[in-house]
Design a protein around this motif. Structure first.
Motif, PDB file in Angstrom:
ATOM      1  N   SER A 118      35.842  40.965  46.799  1.00 19.19           N
ATOM      2  CA  SER A 118      34.996  40.126  45.967  1.00 19.19           C
ATOM      3  C   SER A 118      33.700  40.826  45.591  1.00 19.19           C
ATOM      4  O   SER A 118      33.178  41.631  46.358  1.00 19.19           O
ATOM      5  CB  SER A 118      34.675  38.821  46.720  1.00 19.19           C
ATOM      6  OG  SER A 118      34.036  37.908  45.870  1.00 19.19           O
ATOM      7  N   ALA A 119      33.212  40.505  44.391  1.00 22.29           N
ATOM      8  CA  ALA A 119      31.941  41.039  43.907  1.00 22.29           C
ATOM      9  C   ALA A 119      31.176  39.914  43.218  1.00 22.29           C
ATOM     10  O   ALA A 119      31.766  39.063  42.561  1.00 22.29           O
ATOM     11  CB  ALA A 119      32.186  42.178  42.921  1.00 22.29           C
ATOM     12  N   LEU A 120      29.869  39.911  43.390  1.00 22.73           N
ATOM     13  CA  LEU A 120      29.014  38.915  42.736  1.00 22.73           C
ATOM     14  C   LEU A 120      28.494  39.530  41.440  1.00 22.73           C
ATOM     15  O   LEU A 120      27.822  40.561  41.464  1.00 22.73           O
ATOM     16  CB  LEU A 120      27.853  38.517  43.645  1.00 22.73           C
ATOM     17  CG  LEU A 120      26.890  37.484  43.059  1.00 22.73           C
ATOM     18  CD1 LEU A 120      27.600  36.163  42.786  1.00 22.73           C
ATOM     19  CD2 LEU A 120      25.724  37.261  44.003  1.00 22.73           C
ATOM     20  N   VAL A 121      28.815  38.890  40.326  1.00 19.27           N
ATOM     21  CA  VAL A 121      28.417  39.364  39.004  1.00 19.27           C
ATOM     22  C   VAL A 121      27.329  38.438  38.479  1.00 19.27           C
ATOM     23  O   VAL A 121      27.500  37.219  38.453  1.00 19.27           O
ATOM     24  CB  VAL A 121      29.614  39.374  38.028  1.00 19.27           C
ATOM     25  CG1 VAL A 121      29.193  39.893  36.654  1.00 19.27           C
ATOM     26  CG2 VAL A 121      30.764  40.197  38.597  1.00 19.27           C
ATOM     27  N   TYR A 133      29.156  35.238  27.369  1.00 23.43           N
ATOM     28  CA  TYR A 133      29.254  36.625  27.822  1.00 23.43           C
ATOM     29  C   TYR A 133      30.674  36.886  28.304  1.00 23.43           C
ATOM     30  O   TYR A 133      31.244  36.083  29.058  1.00 23.43           O
ATOM     31  CB  TYR A 133      28.295  36.900  28.977  1.00 23.43           C
ATOM     32  CG  TYR A 133      26.872  37.133  28.559  1.00 23.43           C
ATOM     33  CD1 TYR A 133      26.372  38.427  28.443  1.00 23.43           C
ATOM     34  CD2 TYR A 133      26.030  36.074  28.279  1.00 23.43           C
ATOM     35  CE1 TYR A 133      25.061  38.649  28.062  1.00 23.43           C
ATOM     36  CE2 TYR A 133      24.717  36.293  27.895  1.00 23.43           C
ATOM     37  CZ  TYR A 133      24.240  37.583  27.788  1.00 23.43           C
ATOM     38  OH  TYR A 133      22.948  37.806  27.406  1.00 23.43           O
ATOM     39  N   ALA A 134      31.235  37.998  27.875  1.00 24.37           N
ATOM     40  CA  ALA A 134      32.520  38.486  28.371  1.00 24.37           C
ATOM     41  C   ALA A 134      32.234  39.728  29.195  1.00 24.37           C
ATOM     42  O   ALA A 134      31.558  40.648  28.722  1.00 24.37           O
ATOM     43  CB  ALA A 134      33.442  38.815  27.206  1.00 24.37           C
ATOM     44  N   VAL A 135      32.742  39.758  30.432  1.00 27.38           N
ATOM     45  CA  VAL A 135      32.443  40.865  31.341  1.00 27.38           C
ATOM     46  C   VAL A 135      33.733  41.354  31.991  1.00 27.38           C
ATOM     47  O   VAL A 135      34.532  40.556  32.490  1.00 27.38           O
ATOM     48  CB  VAL A 135      31.443  40.425  32.440  1.00 27.38           C
ATOM     49  CG1 VAL A 135      31.173  41.546  33.417  1.00 27.38           C
ATOM     50  CG2 VAL A 135      30.155  39.910  31.828  1.00 27.38           C
ATOM     51  N   ARG A 136      33.918  42.684  31.987  1.00 21.56           N
ATOM     52  CA  ARG A 136      35.046  43.296  32.692  1.00 21.56           C
ATOM     53  C   ARG A 136      34.490  44.032  33.907  1.00 21.56           C
ATOM     54  O   ARG A 136      33.639  44.910  33.785  1.00 21.56           O
ATOM     55  CB  ARG A 136      35.795  44.280  31.803  1.00 21.56           C
ATOM     56  CG  ARG A 136      37.000  44.926  32.498  1.00 21.56           C
ATOM     57  CD  ARG A 136      37.754  45.914  31.617  1.00 21.56           C
ATOM     58  NE  ARG A 136      37.976  45.466  30.255  1.00 21.56           N
ATOM     59  CZ  ARG A 136      38.954  44.636  29.859  1.00 21.56           C
ATOM     60  NH1 ARG A 136      39.794  44.162  30.763  1.00 21.56           N
ATOM     61  NH2 ARG A 136      39.072  44.285  28.603  1.00 21.56           N
ATOM     62  N   VAL A 137      34.991  43.652  35.084  1.00 18.74           N
ATOM     63  CA  VAL A 137      34.592  44.277  36.347  1.00 18.74           C
ATOM     64  C   VAL A 137      35.763  45.117  36.837  1.00 18.74           C
ATOM     65  O   VAL A 137      36.895  44.637  36.898  1.00 18.74           O
ATOM     66  CB  VAL A 137      34.242  43.218  37.418  1.00 18.74           C
ATOM     67  CG1 VAL A 137      33.862  43.871  38.729  1.00 18.74           C
ATOM     68  CG2 VAL A 137      33.154  42.291  36.924  1.00 18.74           C
ATOM     69  N   SER A 164      25.741  33.364  37.595  1.00 22.33           N
ATOM     70  CA  SER A 164      26.549  34.286  38.394  1.00 22.33           C
ATOM     71  C   SER A 164      27.934  33.717  38.643  1.00 22.33           C
ATOM     72  O   SER A 164      28.136  32.505  38.637  1.00 22.33           O
ATOM     73  CB  SER A 164      25.853  34.597  39.718  1.00 22.33           C
ATOM     74  OG  SER A 164      25.699  33.432  40.476  1.00 22.33           O
ATOM     75  N   GLU A 165      28.873  34.616  38.843  1.00 24.98           N
ATOM     76  CA  GLU A 165      30.255  34.272  39.188  1.00 24.98           C
ATOM     77  C   GLU A 165      30.776  35.344  40.141  1.00 24.98           C
ATOM     78  O   GLU A 165      30.266  36.461  40.173  1.00 24.98           O
ATOM     79  CB  GLU A 165      31.163  34.246  37.954  1.00 24.98           C
ATOM     80  CG  GLU A 165      30.905  33.100  37.025  1.00 24.98           C
ATOM     81  CD  GLU A 165      31.967  32.969  35.942  1.00 24.98           C
ATOM     82  OE1 GLU A 165      33.137  33.336  36.195  1.00 24.98           O
ATOM     83  OE2 GLU A 165      31.625  32.498  34.857  1.00 24.98           O
ATOM     84  N   HIS A 166      31.807  34.991  40.885  1.00 21.79           N
ATOM     85  CA  HIS A 166      32.474  35.957  41.756  1.00 21.79           C
ATOM     86  C   HIS A 166      33.690  36.515  41.031  1.00 21.79           C
ATOM     87  O   HIS A 166      34.475  35.763  40.472  1.00 21.79           O
ATOM     88  CB  HIS A 166      32.925  35.304  43.061  1.00 21.79           C
ATOM     89  CG  HIS A 166      31.811  35.050  43.996  1.00 21.79           C
ATOM     90  ND1 HIS A 166      31.207  33.829  44.110  1.00 21.79           N
ATOM     91  CD2 HIS A 166      31.158  35.865  44.854  1.00 21.79           C
ATOM     92  CE1 HIS A 166      30.240  33.902  45.002  1.00 21.79           C
ATOM     93  NE2 HIS A 166      30.183  35.130  45.464  1.00 21.79           N
ATOM     94  N   ALA A 167      33.829  37.822  41.061  1.00 20.61           N
ATOM     95  CA  ALA A 167      35.041  38.491  40.589  1.00 20.61           C
ATOM     96  C   ALA A 167      35.843  38.840  41.833  1.00 20.61           C
ATOM     97  O   ALA A 167      35.323  39.490  42.738  1.00 20.61           O
ATOM     98  CB  ALA A 167      34.689  39.749  39.803  1.00 20.61           C
ATOM     99  N   ASN A 168      37.081  38.388  41.880  1.00 16.25           N
ATOM    100  CA  ASN A 168      37.912  38.614  43.058  1.00 16.25           C
ATOM    101  C   ASN A 168      39.165  39.387  42.672  1.00 16.25           C
ATOM    102  O   ASN A 168      39.791  39.087  41.660  1.00 16.25           O
ATOM    103  CB  ASN A 168      38.322  37.285  43.696  1.00 16.25           C
ATOM    104  CG  ASN A 168      37.120  36.511  44.173  1.00 16.25           C
ATOM    105  OD1 ASN A 168      36.203  37.078  44.747  1.00 16.25           O
ATOM    106  ND2 ASN A 168      37.103  35.215  43.926  1.00 16.25           N
ATOM    107  N   SER A 169      39.543  40.342  43.501  1.00 12.15           N
ATOM    108  CA  SER A 169      40.731  41.152  43.252  1.00 12.15           C
ATOM    109  C   SER A 169      41.633  41.146  44.473  1.00 12.15           C
ATOM    110  O   SER A 169      41.208  41.516  45.562  1.00 12.15           O
ATOM    111  CB  SER A 169      40.328  42.584  42.926  1.00 12.15           C
ATOM    112  OG  SER A 169      41.471  43.412  42.920  1.00 12.15           O
ATOM    113  N   PHE A 178      34.587  49.850  45.265  1.00 13.65           N
ATOM    114  CA  PHE A 178      33.255  49.619  44.742  1.00 13.65           C
ATOM    115  C   PHE A 178      33.394  48.925  43.395  1.00 13.65           C
ATOM    116  O   PHE A 178      34.103  49.430  42.520  1.00 13.65           O
ATOM    117  CB  PHE A 178      32.511  50.950  44.580  1.00 13.65           C
ATOM    118  CG  PHE A 178      32.495  51.764  45.839  1.00 13.65           C
ATOM    119  CD1 PHE A 178      31.510  51.551  46.795  1.00 13.65           C
ATOM    120  CD2 PHE A 178      33.477  52.713  46.092  1.00 13.65           C
ATOM    121  CE1 PHE A 178      31.497  52.276  47.973  1.00 13.65           C
ATOM    122  CE2 PHE A 178      33.468  53.446  47.263  1.00 13.65           C
ATOM    123  CZ  PHE A 178      32.477  53.228  48.209  1.00 13.65           C
ATOM    124  N   PRO A 179      32.737  47.785  43.203  1.00 17.15           N
ATOM    125  CA  PRO A 179      32.828  47.130  41.899  1.00 17.15           C
ATOM    126  C   PRO A 179      31.843  47.769  40.917  1.00 17.15           C
ATOM    127  O   PRO A 179      30.777  48.246  41.312  1.00 17.15           O
ATOM    128  CB  PRO A 179      32.421  45.692  42.211  1.00 17.15           C
ATOM    129  CG  PRO A 179      31.490  45.817  43.368  1.00 17.15           C
ATOM    130  CD  PRO A 179      31.992  46.981  44.171  1.00 17.15           C
TER     131      PRO A 179
END
Length: 187
Positions: A118-121, A133-137, A164-169, A178-179
């Motif tokens: 997980s990463a906090l964007v 906003y469109a974001v690619r992590v 903010s949102e969480h990006a999860n993989s 590393f995000p």
């Protein structure tokens, strides 16, 4: 001199304290049960959204006919619509996009046995109007190899505020990754 409350006078000090503790414990258990659905979400990305606080009036307390499942389905559908809009917006973007400086990302600590990374964007909208906003992590390993790419949509990011949102993989789970922000476009 402190006067005991009417409840303490009626029940006695110890009984009132025990009753207060029992009521508090019941509220905590009920709240925790309501928050934990226990069902895993499908897909490789899951996100939550927070907005920096803004002064406003409290909503009225009225009963909602919606169930927890209805609410979760509604939120999940809205997140998926937002993600699809963001993916479509990023299709035509050359390079990093027009909003790369508005976005930051921090990796979150990994616990043993986690099923996802997980990463906090965070997106800060410097404009004077709400924007999408469109974001690619990307989640990359130590050699720079991209293990997963997650797209997030930030609908109606308020002007001069941070959301903010969480990006999860799931693909990057169990690997030290590393995000990084690959693309960010303000629409």
């Amino acid at each position: 001199m402190n006067q005991p409350s009417p409840l303490r006078r009626a029940l006695g000090g110890r009984t009132a304290r025990r009753l207060t503790t029992a009521v508090l414990a019941a509220v905590i258990v009920t709240g925790a049960a309501a928050c934990n659905s226990g069902a895993p979400s499908p897909g490789t990305a899951r996100s939550t959204r927070t907005v920096s606080p803004e002064p406003h009036e409290s909503p009225s307390a009225s009963a909602s006919p919606r169930t927890q499942g209805d609410f979760e389905a509604s939120v999940s559908a809205e997140l998926e619509r937002s993600r699809q809009k963001a993916a479509k917006q990023l299709e035509g973007v050359q390079g990093q996009g027009n909003a790369i400086k508005d976005v930051s990302v921090n990796g979150l600590p990994i616990a043993t046995g986690e099923e996802f990374r997980s990463a906090l964007v965070r997106v800060t909208n410097p404009t004077d109007k709400a924007s999408f906003y469109a974001v690619r992590v990307e989640f990359v390993d130590a050699s720079g190899k991209v293990l997963d790419s997650v797209v997030l949509g930030f609908p109606d990011a308020p002007p001069g505020r941070t959301v903010s949102e969480h990006a999860n993989s799931r693909k990057a789970a169990g690997v030290k990754t590393f995000p990084r922000i690959a693309q960010a476009e303000r629409g």
